[in-house]
Write an enzyme that holds these catalytic residues in place. Structure first.
Site, PDB file in Angstrom:
ATOM      1  N   CYS A  52      71.963 -75.603 -47.969  1.00  0.00           N
ATOM      2  CA  CYS A  52      73.292 -75.985 -47.456  1.00  0.00           C
ATOM      3  C   CYS A  52      73.396 -77.494 -47.209  1.00  0.00           C
ATOM      4  O   CYS A  52      72.602 -78.059 -46.452  1.00  0.00           O
ATOM      5  CB  CYS A  52      73.540 -75.220 -46.158  1.00  0.00           C
TER       6      CYS A  52
HETATM    7  N1  GSH Z   1      81.728 -77.077 -40.895  1.00  0.00           N
HETATM    8  C1  GSH Z   1      80.446 -76.562 -41.003  1.00  0.00           C
HETATM    9  C2  GSH Z   1      80.282 -75.875 -42.353  1.00  0.00           C
HETATM   10  C3  GSH Z   1      78.952 -75.223 -42.508  1.00  0.00           C
HETATM   11  C4  GSH Z   1      78.964 -74.263 -43.689  1.00  0.00           C
HETATM   12  O1  GSH Z   1      79.994 -74.025 -44.324  1.00  0.00           O
HETATM   13  N2  GSH Z   1      77.805 -73.666 -43.992  1.00  0.00           N
HETATM   14  C5  GSH Z   1      77.734 -72.683 -45.054  1.00  0.00           C
HETATM   15  C6  GSH Z   1      76.545 -72.967 -45.958  1.00  0.00           C
HETATM   16  S1  GSH Z   1      76.724 -74.446 -46.899  1.00  0.00           S
HETATM   17  C7  GSH Z   1      77.463 -71.304 -44.460  1.00  0.00           C
HETATM   18  O2  GSH Z   1      76.632 -71.153 -43.595  1.00  0.00           O
HETATM   19  N3  GSH Z   1      78.158 -70.283 -44.960  1.00  0.00           N
HETATM   20  C8  GSH Z   1      77.912 -68.951 -44.545  1.00  0.00           C
HETATM   21  C9  GSH Z   1      79.155 -68.177 -44.325  1.00  0.00           C
HETATM   22  O3  GSH Z   1      80.227 -68.758 -44.344  1.00  0.00           O
HETATM   23  O4  GSH Z   1      79.033 -66.965 -44.119  1.00  0.00           O
HETATM   24  C10 GSH Z   1      79.477 -77.701 -40.811  1.00  0.00           C
HETATM   25  O5  GSH Z   1      79.722 -78.798 -41.349  1.00  0.00           O
HETATM   26  O6  GSH Z   1      78.498 -77.514 -40.103  1.00  0.00           O
END
Ligand code: GSH
Length: 316
Positions: A52
């Site tokens: 990520c």
């Molecule tokens: N706004 C958050 C976004 C984090 C994010 O989107 N992480 C993704 C991985 S790149 C995630 O964990 N997705 C899992 C899901 O949405 O279930 C940040 O910048 O910390």
């Protein structure tokens, strides 16, 4: 500039443009007197995925500030199952990585979802990484990377090492410029031809802007001689570009290694000359994470062999 979230199911609006959800836990670690979450050695724990880009930001800043032993980290298995959420490593995994392990704080937990539900019983929101966890209150301090990196940069003064103390990723005098660049490092992904065509052109216009900027600065960093937040935020996108985004997201109008000589040089300098960037970049997790998780874009979950090498040497 695109930063592509690793999600099985992303949300798109009626035009097929990506809609980024808002992070739900937004508290702050602060050295202000009486703060609910004061900086402490060993109290906070980071849960991340090497795949990520947002989590990658936090790993880089933690390493740059020398906070590895102060804020321990647990890395999840890189393949995301959206129904179950990120899972912790199990003994039989075919993928390994530093700090990839079962949850040391809650050995019976199998998924990141369980952390969110411990923090907020009945929680049904998104269970994303990174998670900054407070083992004191057993709760999520923050799941917003842009804020976690500011806390790591600023609030752990007494715990950072000598090298980290020299680094301020968000210095007063550069804040307007940093904010301006951050403003156009946005997520991009699309579900219709029209939305894709617009997004991909905008993305390459942004890369052209970065290239032009780097042509006219002495470097080696985006703003010259000191590393800033902009280097961190751009790096996590650009290091994934040729290996993943160009193919999986069809961002293939140009490649970094062949078409952007100044970005390429800036990127290789960060990777090869800075442990904080190199050590936190795990190409196996990045590739397997994206290609095996985003099966709506890659139904066979085949992981491409190339590009070889993942990143070219400093001089080439
Ligand atoms: N706004 C958050 C976004 C984090 C994010 O989107 N992480 C993704 C991985 S790149 C995630 O964990 N997705 C899992 C899901 O949405 O279930 C940040 O910048 O910390």
């Amino acid at each position: 500039m695109a930063n592509a979230t690793l999600n099985q199911k992303s949300s798109f609006n009626s035009k097929g443009e990506l809609q980024l959800p808002v992070s739900e836990f937004r508290s702050w670690i602060s050295k202000e007197p009486k703060a609910r979450f004061p900086p402490e050695n060993g109290r906070y724990h980071l849960y991340v995925s090497y795949a990520c880009p947002w989590a990658h930001r936090t790993l880089i800043v933690r390493a740059l500030k020398g906070l590895e032993s102060v804020v321990p980290v647990t890395v999840v298995h890189p393949v995301l199952n959206s129904a179950e959420t990120w899972r912790f490593a199990a003994g039989c995994d075919d993928i390994q990585g530093e700090n990839m392990r079962s949850d040391p704080l809650h050995p019976n937990f199998r998924h990141i979802r369980e952390l969110y539900r411990l923090a907020e019983p009945g929680y049904i929101g998104r269970c994303s990484v990174p998670v900054l966890w407070d083992s004191g209150e057993e709760t999520v301090v923050s799941n917003e990377s842009s804020e976690i990196i500011r806390m790591l940069n600023r609030e752990f003064g007494e715990f950072v090492n000598a090298e980290g103390d020299e680094i301020d990723l968000y210095p007063e005098e550069l804040r307007p410029q940093i904010d301006q660049v951050n403003d156009w490092i946005k997520a991009g992904m699309a579900k219709t031809q029209a939305a894709y065509s617009t997004a991909v052109k905008m993305l390459f216009e942004c890369l052209d802007r970065v290239e032009e900027h780097l042509t006219s600065t002495p470097g080696p960093y985006y703003f010259g001689s000191s590393v800033t937040e902009v280097d961190v935020r751009l790096y996590v996108t650009i290091i994934r570009f040729d290996t993943v985004y160009g193919h999986l997201f069809k961002a293939n109008m140009k490649t970094i290694r062949h078409d952007y000589p100044h970005i390429h040089k800036w990127l290789r300098n960060l990777y090869w000359n800075h442990e904080a960037f190199r050590k936190t970049t795990n190409f196996e997790h990045i590739k397997k994470g994206y290609y095996r998780s985003m099966t709506f874009l890659n139904p066979e979950a085949i992981v491409p062999e190339g590009p070889i090498p993942d990143i070219l040497p400093l001089t080439c």
